[in-house]
Design a protein around this motif. Structure first.
Motif, PDB file in Angstrom:
ATOM      1  N   HIS A  11       1.238  -0.998   0.337  1.00 56.40           N
ATOM      2  CA  HIS A  11       0.050  -0.025  -0.136  1.00 56.40           C
ATOM      3  C   HIS A  11       1.013   1.316  -0.057  1.00 56.40           C
ATOM      4  CE1 HIS A  11       0.692  -1.101   4.284  1.00 56.40           C
ATOM      5  NE2 HIS A  11       0.808   0.529   4.220  1.00 56.40           N
ATOM      6  N   ALA A  12       2.303   1.158   0.405  1.00 56.03           N
ATOM      7  CA  ALA A  12       3.094   1.963   0.722  1.00 56.03           C
ATOM      8  C   ALA A  12       3.379   3.055  -0.494  1.00 56.03           C
ATOM      9  CB  ALA A  12       4.169   1.964   1.375  1.00 56.03           C
ATOM     10  N   ARG A  13       3.352   1.290  -1.792  1.00 57.48           N
ATOM     11  CA  ARG A  13       3.792   2.618  -2.936  1.00 57.48           C
ATOM     12  C   ARG A  13       2.866   3.124  -4.273  1.00 57.48           C
ATOM     13  NH1 ARG A  13       9.127   0.407  -3.510  1.00 57.48           N
ATOM     14  NH2 ARG A  13       9.375  -1.414  -2.666  1.00 57.48           N
ATOM     15  N   ARG A  14       1.821   2.918  -3.669  1.00 56.64           N
ATOM     16  CA  ARG A  14       0.157   3.033  -4.605  1.00 56.64           C
ATOM     17  C   ARG A  14      -0.214   4.548  -4.630  1.00 56.64           C
ATOM     18  NH1 ARG A  14      -4.074  -0.835  -1.321  1.00 56.64           N
ATOM     19  NH2 ARG A  14      -3.672  -2.948  -1.896  1.00 56.64           N
ATOM     20  N   ASP A  15      -0.445   4.694  -6.011  1.00 53.11           N
ATOM     21  CA  ASP A  15      -1.160   6.201  -6.386  1.00 53.11           C
ATOM     22  C   ASP A  15      -2.163   6.433  -6.111  1.00 53.11           C
ATOM     23  OD1 ASP A  15       1.307   6.739  -8.197  1.00 53.11           O
ATOM     24  OD2 ASP A  15       0.469   6.165  -9.764  1.00 53.11           O
ATOM     25  N   ALA A  16      -2.561   7.761  -5.650  1.00 53.49           N
ATOM     26  CA  ALA A  16      -3.927   7.947  -4.971  1.00 53.49           C
ATOM     27  C   ALA A  16      -4.769   8.357  -5.794  1.00 53.49           C
ATOM     28  CB  ALA A  16      -3.457   9.591  -4.277  1.00 53.49           C
ATOM     29  N   ALA A  17      -5.507   7.750  -5.663  1.00 55.22           N
ATOM     30  CA  ALA A  17      -6.604   7.858  -6.909  1.00 55.22           C
ATOM     31  C   ALA A  17      -7.593   9.386  -6.911  1.00 55.22           C
ATOM     32  CB  ALA A  17      -7.611   6.793  -7.269  1.00 55.22           C
ATOM     33  N   LEU A  63      -2.223  14.629   8.551  1.00 55.70           N
ATOM     34  CA  LEU A  63      -0.871  14.050   8.217  1.00 55.70           C
ATOM     35  C   LEU A  63      -1.118  12.977   7.038  1.00 55.70           C
ATOM     36  CD1 LEU A  63       1.279  14.183  11.200  1.00 55.70           C
ATOM     37  CD2 LEU A  63       0.751  15.883   9.207  1.00 55.70           C
ATOM     38  N   ASP A  64       0.457  12.920   6.101  1.00 53.91           N
ATOM     39  CA  ASP A  64      -0.275  11.987   5.347  1.00 53.91           C
ATOM     40  C   ASP A  64      -2.035  12.559   4.018  1.00 53.91           C
ATOM     41  OD1 ASP A  64       2.222  10.471   5.582  1.00 53.91           O
ATOM     42  OD2 ASP A  64       1.191   9.196   7.028  1.00 53.91           O
ATOM     43  N   GLY A  65      -1.686  13.789   3.305  1.00 53.85           N
ATOM     44  CA  GLY A  65      -2.628  14.510   3.248  1.00 53.85           C
ATOM     45  C   GLY A  65      -3.155  13.468   2.030  1.00 53.85           C
ATOM     46  N   ASN A  66      -2.455  12.677   1.279  1.00 55.10           N
ATOM     47  CA  ASN A  66      -2.565  12.008  -0.175  1.00 55.10           C
ATOM     48  C   ASN A  66      -3.431  11.150   0.634  1.00 55.10           C
ATOM     49  OD1 ASN A  66       0.278  13.904  -0.342  1.00 55.10           O
ATOM     50  ND2 ASN A  66      -0.204  13.266  -2.577  1.00 55.10           N
ATOM     51  N   ALA A  67      -2.871  10.054   1.052  1.00 53.76           N
ATOM     52  CA  ALA A  67      -3.571   9.127   1.242  1.00 53.76           C
ATOM     53  C   ALA A  67      -4.849   9.226   2.121  1.00 53.76           C
ATOM     54  CB  ALA A  67      -2.687   8.451   2.866  1.00 53.76           C
ATOM     55  N   ALA A  68      -4.845  10.089   3.466  1.00 54.14           N
ATOM     56  CA  ALA A  68      -5.866  10.966   4.083  1.00 54.14           C
ATOM     57  C   ALA A  68      -7.551  11.194   2.564  1.00 54.14           C
ATOM     58  CB  ALA A  68      -5.678  11.735   4.861  1.00 54.14           C
ATOM     59  N   PHE A  69      -7.269  12.019   1.978  1.00 51.41           N
ATOM     60  CA  PHE A  69      -8.138  11.794   0.933  1.00 51.41           C
ATOM     61  C   PHE A  69      -8.361  10.959  -0.221  1.00 51.41           C
ATOM     62  CE2 PHE A  69      -8.405  15.803   2.735  1.00 51.41           C
ATOM     63  CZ  PHE A  69      -9.361  16.871   2.139  1.00 51.41           C
ATOM     64  N   ASP A  70      -7.413  10.458  -0.075  1.00 56.83           N
ATOM     65  CA  ASP A  70      -7.749   9.102  -0.498  1.00 56.83           C
ATOM     66  C   ASP A  70      -8.665   8.246  -0.341  1.00 56.83           C
ATOM     67  OD1 ASP A  70      -7.255   8.006  -3.472  1.00 56.83           O
ATOM     68  OD2 ASP A  70      -5.727   6.330  -2.647  1.00 56.83           O
ATOM     69  N   PHE A  71      -8.656   8.079   1.040  1.00 56.86           N
ATOM     70  CA  PHE A  71      -9.761   7.098   1.759  1.00 56.86           C
ATOM     71  C   PHE A  71     -10.648   7.986   1.906  1.00 56.86           C
ATOM     72  CE2 PHE A  71      -6.032   5.009   2.571  1.00 56.86           C
ATOM     73  CZ  PHE A  71      -6.288   3.218   2.400  1.00 56.86           C
ATOM     74  N   GLY A  89      -0.181  17.052   2.423  1.00 52.07           N
ATOM     75  CA  GLY A  89       0.717  15.746   2.127  1.00 52.07           C
ATOM     76  C   GLY A  89       1.992  16.112   1.248  1.00 52.07           C
ATOM     77  N   TYR A  90       2.552  15.210   0.342  1.00 55.44           N
ATOM     78  CA  TYR A  90       3.661  15.818  -0.201  1.00 55.44           C
ATOM     79  C   TYR A  90       3.636  16.332  -1.632  1.00 55.44           C
ATOM     80  CZ  TYR A  90       5.904  14.791   4.268  1.00 55.44           C
ATOM     81  OH  TYR A  90       6.185  14.936   5.242  1.00 55.44           O
ATOM     82  N   ASP A  91       4.370  16.604  -2.314  1.00 54.61           N
ATOM     83  CA  ASP A  91       4.179  17.182  -3.868  1.00 54.61           C
ATOM     84  C   ASP A  91       4.400  15.796  -4.190  1.00 54.61           C
ATOM     85  OD1 ASP A  91       3.057  18.268  -6.181  1.00 54.61           O
ATOM     86  OD2 ASP A  91       4.732  19.179  -6.239  1.00 54.61           O
ATOM     87  N   THR A  92       3.470  14.512  -4.334  1.00 60.89           N
ATOM     88  CA  THR A  92       3.270  13.400  -4.722  1.00 60.89           C
ATOM     89  C   THR A  92       2.598  12.757  -5.534  1.00 60.89           C
ATOM     90  OG1 THR A  92       4.478  11.438  -4.942  1.00 60.89           O
ATOM     91  CG2 THR A  92       3.485  11.909  -3.126  1.00 60.89           C
ATOM     92  N   GLU A  93       2.277  11.839  -7.054  1.00 60.71           N
ATOM     93  CA  GLU A  93       1.381  10.893  -7.248  1.00 60.71           C
ATOM     94  C   GLU A  93       0.842  10.363  -5.706  1.00 60.71           C
ATOM     95  OE1 GLU A  93      -0.225  12.283  -9.529  1.00 60.71           O
ATOM     96  OE2 GLU A  93       0.704  14.057  -9.733  1.00 60.71           O
ATOM     97  N   LYS A  94       1.713   9.710  -4.813  1.00 64.41           N
ATOM     98  CA  LYS A  94       1.520   8.620  -4.060  1.00 64.41           C
ATOM     99  C   LYS A  94       0.693   8.819  -3.172  1.00 64.41           C
ATOM    100  CE  LYS A  94       4.233   6.614  -6.634  1.00 64.41           C
ATOM    101  NZ  LYS A  94       3.784   4.919  -8.059  1.00 64.41           N
ATOM    102  N   GLN A  95       0.426   7.545  -2.638  1.00 64.18           N
ATOM    103  CA  GLN A  95      -0.773   7.829  -1.417  1.00 64.18           C
ATOM    104  C   GLN A  95       0.429   8.872  -0.425  1.00 64.18           C
ATOM    105  OE1 GLN A  95      -2.332   4.210   0.108  1.00 64.18           O
ATOM    106  NE2 GLN A  95      -4.097   5.022  -1.508  1.00 64.18           N
ATOM    107  N   PHE A  96       1.690   7.871   0.051  1.00 61.83           N
ATOM    108  CA  PHE A  96       2.477   8.207   1.068  1.00 61.83           C
ATOM    109  C   PHE A  96       3.927   8.563   0.259  1.00 61.83           C
ATOM    110  CE2 PHE A  96      -0.557   5.051   2.828  1.00 61.83           C
ATOM    111  CZ  PHE A  96      -0.899   5.803   3.840  1.00 61.83           C
TER     112      PHE A  96
END
Length: 277
Positions: A11-17, A63-71, A89-96
């Motif tokens: 899950h740590a490698r997934r893109d945030a949809a 925190l981990d805003g990319n993942a939080a908003f993905d869920f 989050g961070y400026d990345t396409e990943k969840q984390f």
């Protein structure tokens, strides 16, 4: 165990949809912005469509805003129509962003800036929590709240896993940063002795703390089946906090939840916690 930290869970490698941002919400306006401070951050915002109350909206920082908003889902937001939610989050396409969260969410220990090699994950740097806290409560907060009517007495900080560890650090070392704290499956194991020293040095405080963890968790990358029951080290640490002046909390145990499931599993607890008067 060598090298397991480098492999990491899938899950740590997934893109945030980020389906929530695409599909929208009946109760909140959704947006995101990039802030060029530090390593570069993305802020995800859910702002109520209704008018703010006289003192301003309460706000939940995740925190981990990319993942939080993905869920997060529109149904989650509908439960708290008067709560602003900010995903940091961070400026990345990943969840984390595993390397950056290791740096930002782990506490310093020693003189100077406290940065040091991560003793768990080979090749990563740790100990930047004090630096990140200044960034979070400074330029990131300013960017998130620009143009919004926010009640500064109703800011809540939420973090999961390493983010939960940072949340405990922030509560114990710099409690004035937020009014309420929610630590979900905090990674006590990363340096249990350090977080215990931080707790022992902490001044009395009266900030509300919500803690939740699963009863089927195990450290990411570890061998063997999930244990029966919640992590003993976390339960013991929270019991110790309950004996510390000003800290009174009972951990919520999420039945049947492994580590990653507690992220979204905490939403029914933390959303009303952050929205409460």
């Amino acid at each position: 165990m060598a090298g397991l930290g480098r492999v990491g869970p899938d899950h740590a490698r997934r893109d945030a949809a980020l389906e929530l941002l695409r599909n929208g919400s009946a109760t909140h306006d959704l947006s995101q912005k990039v802030v060029a401070t530090g390593p570069g951050h993305r802020l995800f915002l859910a702002v109520p469509k209704a008018a703010p109350p006289p003192l301003g909206w309460p706000v939940l920082y995740m925190l981990d805003g990319n993942a939080a908003f993905d869920f997060l889902t529109a149904a989650d937001l509908a439960r708290v129509p008067g709560l602003v939610i900010v995903g940091v989050g961070y400026d990345t396409e990943k969840q984390f962003s595993r390397e950056l969260r290791t740096l930002d969410f782990t506490a310093p220990d020693g003189p100077g800036d406290g940065l040091r090699a991560d003793h768990v994950h080979e090749g990563r740097t740790a100990g930047g929590a004090a630096i990140f806290h200044d960034r979070l409560t400074g330029p990131l907060r300013a960017a998130a709240e620009a143009g919004l009517a926010i009640d500064p007495a109703r800011r809540t900080l939420w973090g999961h896993s390493f983010g939960g560890l940072f949340t405990l650090y922030a509560l114990l070392a710099r409690p004035e940063g937020f009014a309420r704290y929610a630590a979900i499956s905090p990674s006590i194991w990363w340096d249990e002795a350090l977080i215990r020293r931080i707790a022992a040095r902490a001044a009395p405080a009266s900030r509300p703390l919500l803690v939740a963890l699963g009863d089927r968790e195990k450290r990411s990358g570890s061998d063997g089946p999930p244990p029966d029951g919640p992590a003993p080290a976390t339960m013991d640490f929270i019991a110790g906090l309950a004996r510390h002046p000003g800290h009174r909390t009972v951990p919520h145990v999420l039945a049947g939840h492994v580590h990653i499931q507690t992220l979204a599993g905490s939403f029914p607890l933390v959303l009303p916690f952050a929205a409460a008067d």
